[in-house]
Design an enzyme around this catalytic site. Structure first.
Site, short mmCIF file in Angstrom:
data_model
loop_
_atom_site.label_atom_id
_atom_site.label_comp_id
_atom_site.label_asym_id
_atom_site.label_seq_id
_atom_site.Cartn_x
_atom_site.Cartn_y
_atom_site.Cartn_z
N ASN A 12 -12.31 -0.74 -2.86
CA ASN A 12 -12.41 -1.90 -3.76
C ASN A 12 -13.45 -2.85 -3.15
O ASN A 12 -13.16 -3.52 -2.16
CB ASN A 12 -11.03 -2.57 -3.86
CG ASN A 12 -11.07 -3.89 -4.62
OD1 ASN A 12 -12.07 -4.23 -5.26
ND2 ASN A 12 -9.98 -4.63 -4.53
N LYS A 14 -14.63 -5.47 -4.40
CA LYS A 14 -14.43 -6.87 -4.80
C LYS A 14 -15.77 -7.49 -5.22
O LYS A 14 -16.61 -6.78 -5.78
CB LYS A 14 -13.74 -7.65 -3.68
CG LYS A 14 -12.49 -6.92 -3.17
CD LYS A 14 -11.63 -7.76 -2.28
CE LYS A 14 -10.41 -6.93 -1.86
NZ LYS A 14 -9.44 -7.69 -1.10
N HIS A 99 -4.57 -6.68 -9.49
CA HIS A 99 -4.81 -6.97 -8.07
C HIS A 99 -4.32 -8.39 -7.77
O HIS A 99 -4.42 -9.28 -8.61
CB HIS A 99 -6.30 -6.85 -7.75
CG HIS A 99 -6.57 -6.91 -6.27
ND1 HIS A 99 -6.60 -8.10 -5.58
CD2 HIS A 99 -6.76 -5.92 -5.36
CE1 HIS A 99 -6.81 -7.84 -4.30
NE2 HIS A 99 -6.92 -6.53 -4.13
N GLU A 101 -5.53 -10.72 -6.16
CA GLU A 101 -6.55 -11.77 -6.32
C GLU A 101 -6.71 -12.16 -7.79
O GLU A 101 -6.99 -13.32 -8.11
CB GLU A 101 -7.87 -11.31 -5.68
CG GLU A 101 -7.77 -11.34 -4.16
CD GLU A 101 -8.61 -10.32 -3.43
OE1 GLU A 101 -9.55 -9.75 -4.01
OE2 GLU A 101 -8.31 -10.08 -2.23
N GLU A 169 0.32 -3.42 -2.26
CA GLU A 169 -0.52 -4.23 -1.38
C GLU A 169 0.19 -5.54 -1.06
O GLU A 169 0.17 -6.47 -1.88
CB GLU A 169 -1.85 -4.56 -2.07
CG GLU A 169 -2.66 -3.35 -2.45
CD GLU A 169 -4.13 -3.71 -2.63
OE1 GLU A 169 -4.96 -3.15 -1.89
OE2 GLU A 169 -4.45 -4.56 -3.47
N GLY A 175 -7.02 -8.44 3.62
CA GLY A 175 -8.14 -9.13 4.26
C GLY A 175 -7.76 -9.96 5.49
O GLY A 175 -8.55 -10.78 5.95
N SER A 214 -5.64 -4.35 4.68
CA SER A 214 -6.14 -4.18 6.06
C SER A 214 -6.05 -2.74 6.55
O SER A 214 -5.78 -2.50 7.74
CB SER A 214 -5.41 -5.13 7.02
OG SER A 214 -5.72 -6.48 6.66
P1 PGA Z 1 -8.49 -5.21 2.49
O1 PGA Z 1 -8.27 -5.35 0.91
O2 PGA Z 1 -8.55 -3.74 2.81
O3 PGA Z 1 -9.79 -5.90 2.77
O4 PGA Z 1 -7.32 -5.87 3.14
C1 PGA Z 1 -7.45 -4.44 0.21
C2 PGA Z 1 -7.43 -4.80 -1.25
O5 PGA Z 1 -7.39 -5.98 -1.58
O6 PGA Z 1 -7.46 -3.91 -2.12
#
Ligand code: PGA
Length: 251
Positions: A12, A14, A99, A101, A169, A175, A214
């Protein structure tokens, strides 16, 4: 075996990536072609601006592509939005919906996420439906309860007869470099599996459940070995082909 699930490692990107980032797909294809190919599906979900170019560039490499969100409707007066049909037209196989976010930045609720997942199925895409608890919810001992309720609200009944993917997640792991303990990952994925099996019967055992948050080359092997972890949804570590390949090769 009917419930043999081929792992999926999905990147992803983003809101990251300009045209110059397209070379990462050539690098990834090179890495995948050089060694023994891991027995898993590989996808990259770039920003919508790069989807067509990335899909064309992925071509016959076997790397699939996906969108990061879609509108519930196929077309119409929705300035700035992108429909699932458009993503499919741009070469996508998958689309991420719900997601955390999007749930936070755009106040998306379970009903909206479900309608997006349905739109994806209608366009012939496989939705990657995201769920996950916030830190305060985990600390209050409510993680499983929260995710159970998100699944119930976000996964459409049509998941019993169509391909969908679930991504667990934990919001606090995205992140941040933090990850749940292996025991917590195992307990959550077992809970999701039992909910899917209760609701969809045999079909619920074929639905892939990804872990996200992560995931890195250094922790991928341990996480991917957990029962009912059928792959990963990878943010930061998917931006560079070398890191992403490090996770793929841990399958
Ligand atoms: P990350 O994000 O691997 O940077 O923690 C995962 C995600 O949001 O899909």
């Amino acid at each position: 075996m009917a419930d043999r699930r081929i792992p999926l490692i999905a990147g992803n990107w983003k809101m990251n990536g300009l045209n110059a980032a397209l070379v990462e797909i050539d690098k990834l294809a090179g890495l995948l072609g050089a060694g023994e190919r891991p027995d898993c599906a590989v996808a990259i979900c770039p920003p919508a601006t790069l989807l067509s170019a990335l899909s064309a560039r992925a071509g016959a490499t076997g790397i699939l592509t996906g969108g990061q969100d879609c509108h519930p409707k196929a077309s119409g007066a929705h300035t700035g939005d992108i429909s699932a049909v458009m993503l499919a037209d741009a070469g996508a196989t998958y689309v991420i919906v719900g997601h955390s976010e999007r749930r936070t930045d755009h106040h998306e609720d379970d009903a909206l996420v479900r309608s997006k997942a349905l739109a994806a199925l209608g366009a012939g895409l496989t939705p990657i439906i995201c769920v996950g608890e916030a830190r305060a919810e985990r600390e209050a001992g409510r993680a499983i309860e929260v995710v159970t309720s998100q699944l119930l609200g976000s996964v459409p009944d049509e998941a019993g007869t169509n391909e969908v993917v679930i991504a667990y997640e934990p919001v606090w792991a995205i992140g941040t470099g933090l990850t749940p303990t292996i025991a917590d990952v195992e307990a959550m994925h077992a809970s999701i599996r039992s909910q899917l099996a209760d609701r969809f019967g045999a079909a619920g055992k074929t639905i892939r459940i990804l872990y996200g948050g992560s995931m890195k080359p250094a922790n991928a092997k341990e996480i991917l070995a957990v029962a009912n972890v059928d792959g990963g949804l990878v943010g930061g570590a998917s931006l560079l082909a070398n890191d992403f390949y490090g996770i793929i090769s841990a399958v």
